[in-house]
Design a protein around this motif. Structure first.
Motif, mmCIF file in Angstrom:
data_model
loop_
_atom_site.group_PDB
_atom_site.id
_atom_site.type_symbol
_atom_site.label_atom_id
_atom_site.label_comp_id
_atom_site.label_asym_id
_atom_site.label_seq_id
_atom_site.Cartn_x
_atom_site.Cartn_y
_atom_site.Cartn_z
ATOM 1 N N GLY A 1 1.233 -1.366 0.001
ATOM 2 C CA GLY A 1 0.059 -0.423 0.213
ATOM 3 C C GLY A 1 0.954 1.268 0.307
ATOM 4 N N TYR A 2 2.162 1.246 -0.506
ATOM 5 C CA TYR A 2 2.977 2.473 -0.437
ATOM 6 C C TYR A 2 2.501 3.055 -1.436
ATOM 7 N N THR A 3 2.358 4.135 -2.105
ATOM 8 C CA THR A 3 2.881 5.012 -2.920
ATOM 9 C C THR A 3 3.338 5.873 -3.247
ATOM 10 N N LYS A 4 3.762 6.387 -2.176
ATOM 11 C CA LYS A 4 4.151 7.551 -2.107
ATOM 12 C C LYS A 4 6.206 7.527 -0.959
ATOM 13 N N LEU A 5 6.255 8.249 -0.427
ATOM 14 C CA LEU A 5 7.802 7.810 -0.281
ATOM 15 C C LEU A 5 7.764 9.009 1.284
ATOM 16 N N VAL B 1 11.561 10.355 5.096
ATOM 17 C CA VAL B 1 12.840 9.692 6.125
ATOM 18 C C VAL B 1 13.585 8.777 4.348
ATOM 19 N N GLN B 2 12.262 7.786 4.312
ATOM 20 C CA GLN B 2 12.729 7.348 2.642
ATOM 21 C C GLN B 2 13.186 8.049 1.725
ATOM 22 N N LYS B 3 12.795 9.731 1.597
ATOM 23 C CA LYS B 3 13.437 10.183 -0.085
ATOM 24 C C LYS B 3 14.966 9.881 0.170
ATOM 25 N N THR C 1 8.542 9.707 15.157
ATOM 26 C CA THR C 1 7.851 8.483 15.197
ATOM 27 C C THR C 1 6.661 8.077 14.049
ATOM 28 N N GLY C 2 7.255 6.924 13.356
ATOM 29 C CA GLY C 2 5.510 6.058 13.083
ATOM 30 C C GLY C 2 5.876 7.183 11.156
ATOM 31 N N SER C 3 7.468 7.084 10.494
ATOM 32 C CA SER C 3 7.493 7.840 9.937
ATOM 33 C C SER C 3 7.878 7.152 8.603
ATOM 34 N N GLY C 4 8.235 5.818 9.032
ATOM 35 C CA GLY C 4 8.567 4.702 8.227
ATOM 36 C C GLY C 4 10.343 4.442 7.845
ATOM 37 N N LYS C 5 10.971 4.266 8.885
ATOM 38 C CA LYS C 5 11.943 4.205 8.925
ATOM 39 C C LYS C 5 12.654 2.731 8.775
ATOM 40 N N THR C 6 11.660 1.788 9.174
ATOM 41 C CA THR C 6 12.092 0.633 8.915
ATOM 42 C C THR C 6 12.134 0.481 7.548
ATOM 43 N N ALA C 7 11.413 0.450 6.593
ATOM 44 C CA ALA C 7 11.297 1.072 4.978
ATOM 45 C C ALA C 7 12.507 1.498 4.721
ATOM 46 N N ASP D 1 18.060 -0.369 15.230
ATOM 47 C CA ASP D 1 16.953 0.540 15.174
ATOM 48 C C ASP D 1 16.877 0.836 16.794
ATOM 49 N N GLU D 2 16.551 1.923 16.890
ATOM 50 C CA GLU D 2 15.995 2.370 17.670
ATOM 51 C C GLU D 2 18.053 3.162 18.647
ATOM 52 N N ALA D 3 18.419 3.195 17.361
ATOM 53 C CA ALA D 3 19.799 3.052 17.505
ATOM 54 C C ALA D 3 20.274 4.076 19.078
ATOM 55 N N ARG E 1 8.905 1.794 22.326
ATOM 56 C CA ARG E 1 9.349 2.035 21.055
ATOM 57 C C ARG E 1 8.997 1.589 19.929
ATOM 58 N N GLY E 2 9.280 1.562 18.812
ATOM 59 C CA GLY E 2 8.831 1.359 17.621
ATOM 60 C C GLY E 2 7.405 0.845 17.058
ATOM 61 N N LEU E 3 6.561 0.038 18.344
ATOM 62 C CA LEU E 3 5.279 -0.377 17.851
ATOM 63 C C LEU E 3 5.156 0.331 17.162
ATOM 64 N N ASP E 4 4.081 -0.168 15.655
ATOM 65 C CA ASP E 4 3.884 -0.115 15.204
ATOM 66 C C ASP E 4 1.885 -0.506 14.935
ATOM 67 N N ILE E 5 1.048 0.133 16.073
ATOM 68 C CA ILE E 5 0.177 -0.780 16.095
ATOM 69 C C ILE E 5 -1.245 0.183 15.879
ATOM 70 N N GLY F 1 4.247 8.517 20.504
ATOM 71 C CA GLY F 1 4.956 8.300 19.276
ATOM 72 C C GLY F 1 3.840 6.940 19.035
ATOM 73 N N ARG F 2 3.168 6.065 19.691
ATOM 74 C CA ARG F 2 2.379 5.055 19.409
ATOM 75 C C ARG F 2 1.972 5.721 19.102
ATOM 76 N N THR F 3 0.975 7.123 19.575
ATOM 77 C CA THR F 3 0.175 7.109 18.379
ATOM 78 C C THR F 3 0.008 8.722 17.297
ATOM 79 N N GLY F 4 -0.651 8.706 16.686
ATOM 80 C CA GLY F 4 -0.527 9.506 15.562
ATOM 81 C C GLY F 4 0.660 9.258 14.008
ATOM 82 N N ARG F 5 0.536 8.006 13.910
ATOM 83 C CA ARG F 5 1.686 7.284 13.304
ATOM 84 C C ARG F 5 1.157 7.404 11.500
ATOM 85 N N CYS F 6 2.325 7.793 11.017
ATOM 86 C CA CYS F 6 1.703 7.347 9.266
ATOM 87 C C CYS F 6 0.762 8.659 8.796
ATOM 88 N N GLY F 7 0.693 9.778 9.127
ATOM 89 C CA GLY F 7 0.002 10.521 8.954
ATOM 90 C C GLY F 7 -1.765 10.774 9.512
HETATM 91 N N1 LIG Z 1 5.450 5.165 2.120
HETATM 92 C C1 LIG Z 1 4.927 4.487 2.861
HETATM 93 N N2 LIG Z 1 3.768 4.872 2.709
HETATM 94 C C2 LIG Z 1 2.390 4.471 3.260
HETATM 95 N N3 LIG Z 1 2.963 3.335 4.449
HETATM 96 C C3 LIG Z 1 4.262 3.446 5.054
HETATM 97 C C4 LIG Z 1 5.114 4.363 4.472
HETATM 98 N N4 LIG Z 1 6.241 3.940 4.976
HETATM 99 C C5 LIG Z 1 6.048 3.508 6.302
HETATM 100 N N5 LIG Z 1 5.061 2.732 5.796
HETATM 101 C C6 LIG Z 1 3.890 2.749 7.522
HETATM 102 O O1 LIG Z 1 3.965 3.506 8.647
HETATM 103 C C7 LIG Z 1 4.162 3.046 9.835
HETATM 104 C C8 LIG Z 1 4.963 3.540 10.942
HETATM 105 O O2 LIG Z 1 6.251 2.970 10.141
HETATM 106 P P1 LIG Z 1 7.373 2.267 10.846
HETATM 107 O O3 LIG Z 1 7.163 1.586 11.851
HETATM 108 O O4 LIG Z 1 8.655 2.256 9.958
HETATM 109 O O5 LIG Z 1 7.881 3.640 11.787
HETATM 110 P P2 LIG Z 1 8.744 4.487 12.556
HETATM 111 O O6 LIG Z 1 9.211 5.548 12.115
HETATM 112 O O7 LIG Z 1 10.243 2.946 12.494
HETATM 113 O O8 LIG Z 1 8.463 4.316 14.249
HETATM 114 P P3 LIG Z 1 8.282 4.478 15.553
HETATM 115 O O9 LIG Z 1 9.639 5.711 15.679
HETATM 116 O O10 LIG Z 1 7.799 4.515 15.960
HETATM 117 O O11 LIG Z 1 9.329 2.963 15.558
HETATM 118 C C9 LIG Z 1 4.099 1.083 9.418
HETATM 119 O O12 LIG Z 1 2.683 1.250 9.567
HETATM 120 C C10 LIG Z 1 4.254 0.946 7.594
HETATM 121 O O13 LIG Z 1 4.081 0.095 7.151
#
Ligand SMILES: Nc1ncnc2c1ncn2[C@@H]1O[C@H](COP(=O)(O)OP(=O)(O)OP(=O)(O)O)[C@@H](O)[C@H]1O
Length: 687
Positions: free
Chosen positions: A267-271, A274-276, A294-300, A406-408, A562-566, A589-595
């Motif tokens: 479901g990722y259409t846009k970077l 942090v990904q860019k 938090t929640g801005s997509g660092k894992t990907a 991660d969580e360096a 930290r990190g949990l994405d629920i 940061g466990r809330t308000g994730r990914c926009g």
């Molecule tokens: N480009 C994207 N488009 C849509 N969803 C995305 C994108 N990148 C990440 N996500 C989703 O956003 C959510 C948060 O991503 P992620 O857990 O990697 O955040 P994080 O920055 O590592 O957060 P934290 O600092 O809490 O560890 C996840 O559900 C992930 O799948």
């Protein structure tokens, strides 16, 4: 808050004369009534469950002291809690109090309890690993918390209870994170004769259930929120030499077709910003320290380019071998987080020959070994389990090309830092010049950035998305002044207003997590809990119950900060504020994730939290939140050594702390214009 204070609260609750005004209209009322009708365990269930627990734990280490051993109808004010609270009121006391507690309590449950047959039912095991397991000393002195009733990996003993505020006896084993009261972790490797020393504890036999294999589950995701596009406006600073330009689209990353398919299915259409910036940097083979909210997509941001490299290098399918040599090692501080990262790695590597494996403490060591020997390209691990596996020569490090922390900042702090140093000096581990090291977090205190130099090539790049250590702006933060004796009442009031929206309630100690979870159950609010004294099976069950909404309230210690994405966590409540501001940033940061938007309410007790006033004011104002006048007043009247209120300070290193590098810095609105900033270390430049 001291132990005595808590004992006092238990004995004389509701003594407060000051009840702060609660802004009701800031909360949706939710499906009032429903939530509470869903309360789980009828008292008879609870009683039954407790009976079982009592049966199983009699004579075992710590048995009968936790609230979970009580029928919920019991009052917490009972006198026998006092010793309980005194003994170990916070996570950091574990190491000391375990010793004391052990000798006082006498004995722990023997390893040959009824769980072993349950585990053996699973069959298909390599007898050699069974033997390994037999000699595993995960518990050391204090590791006995094994339930005697349920079969390994079953977890059904506690499944029936929605309130799982179980503080059942004993303490967690080695090889797992221990969150101290300062939010720091401590860990000692059993392999090095850590705290377990020579004393042998019982086996850990928990085998986590395998994750679902069907494609729908693998690619299940939640929707980005209304503010996702606003990420583009966040300023990004890249510092260091010769940073490659940011990419604006996934296509520009030029990933292979399988990866692109997986990205689309996710479901990722846009970077995200942090990904860019991180993806091209990693694709260019550079070391990276990246800090983004938090929640801005660092894992990907780290997984995608690593996988792209692996695919580009024509990685060969990993096959069964006694000694596996993964190309990538990812470490994270908690079990649940590393498992989540593994699931992301599995998702993005779907349909490729790259095999990701996860190993973490609290699970059977033999199970970890069996996962590894089947093939391992990407090893996701918690530090303790990783070092154990390395010491057992199941993992060789010679092929490691990518090391991800991660969580360096947590991985390098006093708790895990020494283990990370051991990891990079393990025989076979390529030097930092020979490997690519990547560090990600939402917070990077200055002193931690300095430590990181040991791990990273000197020319590493630093990416700062927004304010380093800043809170996510999509979280509406409210600070309420609440004295300790009013907190429970306030919590219930808020939760009743919230209805059944998913809420994480953070407390500072494991014991208090049990206490509050049980208290909320008593108030007929369906609650579960997660903390380091719970068995791994229980932790996973609790998280599962919370994720699926069975228990909309999760009481947690910082182990879940930290990190949990629920999905759908709409509220975070800091029943207790953490001792450090960075922990606050991670928790909310466990809330308000990914926009998506979220709300965080924190109880500020002037008696115990004054030291946080200044950094809180800064976090609030940086995130454009209202700062209560009373908090400002406390902040101005409180001197905090080392905190200047400026962007400098132990937490608020706003950019790369390397003072002397000669590189250039770019300061951009993510994905848009790029300009060279002449002064790369001007902390105030984008504040
Ligand atoms: N480009 C994207 N488009 C849509 N969803 C995305 C994108 N990148 C990440 N996500 C989703 O956003 C959510 C948060 O991503 P992620 O857990 O990697 O955040 P994080 O920055 O590592 O957060 P934290 O600092 O809490 O560890 C996840 O559900 C992930 O799948």
């Amino acid at each position: 808050m001291g132990d005595e204070d808590w004992e006092a609260e238990i004995i004389k609750p509701h003594m407060s004369s000051y009840v702060p005004v609660f802004e009701k209209d800031r909360y949706s009322s939710g499906a009032n009534g429903d939530t509470f009708n869903r309360t789980p365990a009828s008292s008879s269930d609870a009683g039954e469950s407790n009976k079982r627990e009592n049966t199983t734990t009699v004579g075992s280490f710590g048995a009968g002291k936790g609230f979970g051993n009580r029928d919920f109808s019991n009052k917490f004010e009972e006198g026998d809690t006092s010793g309980f609270w005194r003994e170990s009121n916070n996570d950091c006391e574990d190491n000391q109090t375990r010793n004391r507690g052990f000798s006082r309590r006498g004995g722990y449950q023997d390893g040959n309890d009824s769980e072993a047959p349950g585990a053996s039912r699973r069959g298909g095991r390599d007898s050699k690993y069974e033997q390994d397991e037999g000699t595993q000393r995960t518990g050391g002195l204090f590791g006995s918390r094994r339930p005697a009733l349920s079969g390994a990996g079953n977890g059904d003993t506690y499944q029936s209870r929605s309130c799982s505020g179980s503080g059942r006896g004993g303490y967690k084993g080695l090889n797992e994170e221990v969150i101290t009261d300062s939010g720091k972790n401590t860990w000692k490797s059993e392999a090095e004769g850590g705290e377990g020393g020579d004393v042998q504890g019982p086996k850990v036999t928990y085998i986590p259930p395998p994750p679902p294999e069907d494609e729908d589950s693998i690619f299940a995701h939640y929707q980005t929120g209304i503010n996702f596009d606003k990420y583009d406006n966040i300023l990004v600073e890249v510092s260091g030499h010769d940073a490659p330009p940011a990419i604006l689209t996934f296509e520009e990353a030029n990933l292979c077709q399988t990866l692109n398919n997986n990205i689309a299915k996710a479901g990722y259409t846009k970077l995200t910003p942090v990904q860019k910036y991180s993806i091209p940097i990693i694709l260019a083979g550079r070391d990276l320290m990246a800090c983004a909210q938090t929640g801005s997509g660092k894992t990907a941001a780290f997984l995608l380019p690593i996988l792209a490299h692996m695919m580009r290098d024509g990685i060969t399918a990993s096959r069964f071998k006694e000694l596996q040599e993964p190309e990538c090692i990812i470490v994270a501080p908690t079990r649940e987080l590393i498992n989540q990262i593994y699931l992301e790695a599995r998702k993005f590597s779907f349909g490729t020959c790259v095999r990701a494996v996860v190993i973490y403490g609290g699970t059977q060591l033999g199970h970890s070994i069996r996962q590894i020997v089947q093939g391992c390209n990407i090893l996701c691990a918690t530090p303790g389990r990783l070092m154990d596996i390395i010491s057992k020569e199941k993992i060789g490090l010679r092929q490691v090309k990518y090391l991800v922390l991660d969580e360096a900042d947590r991985m390098l702090d006093m708790g895990f830092g020494p283990e990370m140093k051991k990891l990079i000096s393990c025989p076979g581990m390529p030097s930092k010049e020979q490997r690519q090291t990547l560090m990600f977090s939402a917070t990077f205190p200055e002193e931690i950035q300095k430590l990181a130099g040991e791990f990273l090539k000197s020319k590493y790049l630093f990416v700062a998305v927004g304010q380093v250590g800043g809170a996510c702006r999509d979280v509406q933060q409210t600070i309420l002044q609440v004295g300790q004796y009013s907190k429970r009442e306030k919590l219930v009031e808020i939760l009743r207003n919230i209805g059944d929206e998913r809420t994480m309630v953070f407390v500072e100690t494991k014991k208090k997590a049990d206490f509050i979870a049980t208290f909320l159950c008593q108030e007929k609010i369906s609650t579960t809990s997660i903390h380091g004294d719970r068995e791994q099976r229980e932790r996973e069950q609790a998280l599962g119950d919370f994720r699926c909404g069975k228990c909309p309230v999760l009481v947690a210690t910082s182990v879940a900060a930290r990190g949990l994405d629920i999905e759908n966590v709409q509220h975070v409540i800091n029943f207790d504020l953490p001792s450090a501001i960075d922990e606050y940033v991670h928790r909310i940061g466990r809330t308000g994730r990914c926009g998506n938007t979220g709300r965080a309410v924190s109880f500020f007790d002037p008696e115990s939290d004054s030291h946080l006033a200044q950094p809180l004011v800064k976090v609030l104002s940086d995130a454009q939140q209202d700062v209560p006048a009373w908090l400002e007043e406390i902040a101005f009247s409180t001197y905090v050594p080392g905190f200047s209120g400026s962007t400098r300070g132990s937490v608020f290193a706003s950019v790369d702390t390397r003072k002397n590098y000669q590189g250039k810095s770019t300061l951009n609105a993510a994905g848009f214009s790029s300009s060279q900033a002449p002064n790369p270390v001007d902390d105030e430049s984008w504040d």
